[in-house]
Design a protein around this motif. Sequence first.
Motif, PDB file in Angstrom:
ATOM      1  N   ALA A   1      -3.336   9.450  11.116  1.00 24.34           N
ATOM      2  CA  ALA A   1      -2.802   8.675  12.231  1.00 24.34           C
ATOM      3  C   ALA A   1      -3.845   7.697  12.761  1.00 24.34           C
ATOM      4  N   LYS A   2      -5.100   8.150  12.841  1.00 25.20           N
ATOM      5  CA  LYS A   2      -6.172   7.267  13.306  1.00 25.20           C
ATOM      6  C   LYS A   2      -6.341   6.084  12.356  1.00 25.20           C
ATOM      7  N   ALA A   3      -6.265   6.340  11.076  1.00 25.53           N
ATOM      8  CA  ALA A   3      -6.484   5.292  10.078  1.00 25.53           C
ATOM      9  C   ALA A   3      -5.303   4.323   9.985  1.00 25.53           C
ATOM     10  N   ALA A   4      -4.099   4.789  10.295  1.00 24.30           N
ATOM     11  CA  ALA A   4      -2.892   3.968  10.110  1.00 24.30           C
ATOM     12  C   ALA A   4      -2.113   3.784  11.408  1.00 24.30           C
ATOM     13  N   PHE A   5      -2.831   3.717  12.530  1.00 26.61           N
ATOM     14  CA  PHE A   5      -2.164   3.669  13.833  1.00 26.61           C
ATOM     15  C   PHE A   5      -1.220   2.470  13.970  1.00 26.61           C
ATOM     16  N   SER A   6      -1.651   1.293  13.548  1.00 25.19           N
ATOM     17  CA  SER A   6      -0.805   0.097  13.656  1.00 25.19           C
ATOM     18  C   SER A   6       0.488   0.267  12.869  1.00 25.19           C
ATOM     19  N   GLY A   7       0.392   0.843  11.675  1.00 26.88           N
ATOM     20  CA  GLY A   7       1.582   1.073  10.863  1.00 26.88           C
ATOM     21  C   GLY A   7       2.512   2.085  11.499  1.00 26.88           C
ATOM     22  N   LEU A   8       1.940   3.114  12.122  1.00 24.76           N
ATOM     23  CA  LEU A   8       2.764   4.111  12.810  1.00 24.76           C
ATOM     24  C   LEU A   8       3.497   3.483  13.987  1.00 24.76           C
TER      25      LEU A   8
ATOM     26  N   ALA B   1       6.422   1.613  12.745  1.00 22.03           N
ATOM     27  CA  ALA B   1       7.517   2.513  12.380  1.00 22.03           C
ATOM     28  C   ALA B   1       8.255   2.994  13.631  1.00 22.03           C
ATOM     29  N   VAL B   2       7.510   3.312  14.674  1.00 16.27           N
ATOM     30  CA  VAL B   2       8.128   3.767  15.923  1.00 16.27           C
ATOM     31  C   VAL B   2       8.920   2.626  16.545  1.00 16.27           C
ATOM     32  N   GLU B   3       8.365   1.433  16.490  1.00 16.44           N
ATOM     33  CA  GLU B   3       9.066   0.263  17.024  1.00 16.44           C
ATOM     34  C   GLU B   3      10.385   0.029  16.290  1.00 16.44           C
ATOM     35  N   ALA B   4      10.432   0.407  15.012  1.00 20.41           N
ATOM     36  CA  ALA B   4      11.648   0.272  14.210  1.00 20.41           C
ATOM     37  C   ALA B   4      12.633   1.410  14.455  1.00 20.41           C
ATOM     38  N   GLY B   5      12.251   2.389  15.322  1.00 13.89           N
ATOM     39  CA  GLY B   5      13.181   3.455  15.666  1.00 13.89           C
ATOM     40  C   GLY B   5      12.826   4.827  15.139  1.00 13.89           C
ATOM     41  N   GLU B   6      11.753   4.931  14.374  1.00 12.07           N
ATOM     42  CA  GLU B   6      11.365   6.218  13.795  1.00 12.07           C
ATOM     43  C   GLU B   6      10.549   7.045  14.797  1.00 12.07           C
ATOM     44  N   THR B   7      10.651   8.363  14.714  1.00 16.36           N
ATOM     45  CA  THR B   7       9.818   9.264  15.500  1.00 16.36           C
ATOM     46  C   THR B   7       8.764   9.849  14.579  1.00 16.36           C
ATOM     47  N   VAL B   8       7.505   9.852  15.058  1.00 19.31           N
ATOM     48  CA  VAL B   8       6.398  10.339  14.246  1.00 19.31           C
ATOM     49  C   VAL B   8       5.727  11.495  14.983  1.00 19.31           C
ATOM     50  N   ALA B   9       5.560  12.622  14.293  1.00 17.12           N
ATOM     51  CA  ALA B   9       4.858  13.774  14.860  1.00 17.12           C
ATOM     52  C   ALA B   9       3.424  13.748  14.360  1.00 17.12           C
ATOM     53  N   ILE B  10       2.484  13.858  15.301  1.00 16.19           N
ATOM     54  CA  ILE B  10       1.058  13.912  14.953  1.00 16.19           C
ATOM     55  C   ILE B  10       0.672  15.388  14.915  1.00 16.19           C
TER      56      ILE B  10
ATOM     57  N   GLN C   1      -1.036  13.803   9.823  1.00 18.07           N
ATOM     58  CA  GLN C   1      -2.261  14.440  10.300  1.00 18.07           C
ATOM     59  C   GLN C   1      -3.018  13.472  11.227  1.00 18.07           C
ATOM     60  N   VAL C   2      -3.800  14.019  12.151  1.00 13.01           N
ATOM     61  CA  VAL C   2      -4.558  13.213  13.104  1.00 13.01           C
ATOM     62  C   VAL C   2      -5.431  12.187  12.385  1.00 13.01           C
ATOM     63  N   THR C   3      -6.132  12.604  11.350  1.00 15.13           N
ATOM     64  CA  THR C   3      -7.033  11.679  10.648  1.00 15.13           C
ATOM     65  C   THR C   3      -6.262  10.518  10.027  1.00 15.13           C
TER      66      THR C   3
ATOM     67  N   ARG D   1      -0.050  22.037  13.150  1.00 15.05           N
ATOM     68  CA  ARG D   1       0.673  22.191  14.425  1.00 15.05           C
ATOM     69  C   ARG D   1       0.910  20.827  15.052  1.00 15.05           C
ATOM     70  N   VAL D   2       2.125  20.571  15.523  1.00 15.21           N
ATOM     71  CA  VAL D   2       2.420  19.307  16.182  1.00 15.21           C
ATOM     72  C   VAL D   2       1.705  19.289  17.530  1.00 15.21           C
ATOM     73  N   ILE D   3       0.907  18.236  17.755  1.00 16.47           N
ATOM     74  CA  ILE D   3       0.193  18.117  19.030  1.00 16.47           C
ATOM     75  C   ILE D   3       0.685  16.929  19.850  1.00 16.47           C
ATOM     76  N   ALA D   4       1.418  16.002  19.209  1.00 20.22           N
ATOM     77  CA  ALA D   4       1.942  14.842  19.928  1.00 20.22           C
ATOM     78  C   ALA D   4       3.086  14.240  19.128  1.00 20.22           C
ATOM     79  N   ARG D   5       3.903  13.471  19.809  1.00 21.02           N
ATOM     80  CA  ARG D   5       4.985  12.746  19.149  1.00 21.02           C
ATOM     81  C   ARG D   5       4.951  11.293  19.616  1.00 21.02           C
ATOM     82  N   LEU D   6       5.142  10.390  18.684  1.00 14.78           N
ATOM     83  CA  LEU D   6       5.328   8.984  19.011  1.00 14.78           C
ATOM     84  C   LEU D   6       6.826   8.730  18.908  1.00 14.78           C
ATOM     85  N   VAL D   7       7.426   8.339  20.006  1.00  7.69           N
ATOM     86  CA  VAL D   7       8.873   8.113  20.033  1.00  7.69           C
ATOM     87  C   VAL D   7       9.158   6.702  20.539  1.00  7.69           C
ATOM     88  N   PRO D   8      10.237   6.094  20.069  1.00  4.23           N
ATOM     89  CA  PRO D   8      10.593   4.764  20.550  1.00  4.23           C
ATOM     90  C   PRO D   8      10.885   4.815  22.052  1.00  4.23           C
TER      91      PRO D   8
END
Length: 76
Positions: free
Chosen positions: A9-16, A19-28, A5-7, A33-40
């Motif tokens: 994601a805001k609180a745990a942005f560094s951790g996200l 995770a993305v740097e390690a190869g994971e994809t995160v949907a915000i 969830q957006v809230t 509803r998915v509004i954004a994706r963080l991808v490596p």
Amino acid sequence: MRHVQVTEAKAAFSGLLAAVEAGETVAITRRGRVIARLVPDSPTMAADVFQPFWDHPEEIDLVVPDERPPEPVATL
């Protein structure tokens, strides 16, 4: 893919980002509803992008434009 969830994601942005740097994809998501994706990031070289053109040069019809003098610039 992890959904966050957006809230959260805001609180745990560094951790996200870690995770993305390690190869994971995160949907915000917002309201489920998915509004954004963080991808490596996967760096792309220009040579890789144009490789299909080089593989089949006979299919490309490039035309060099005629040489023209520069157009005058209007002064204010």
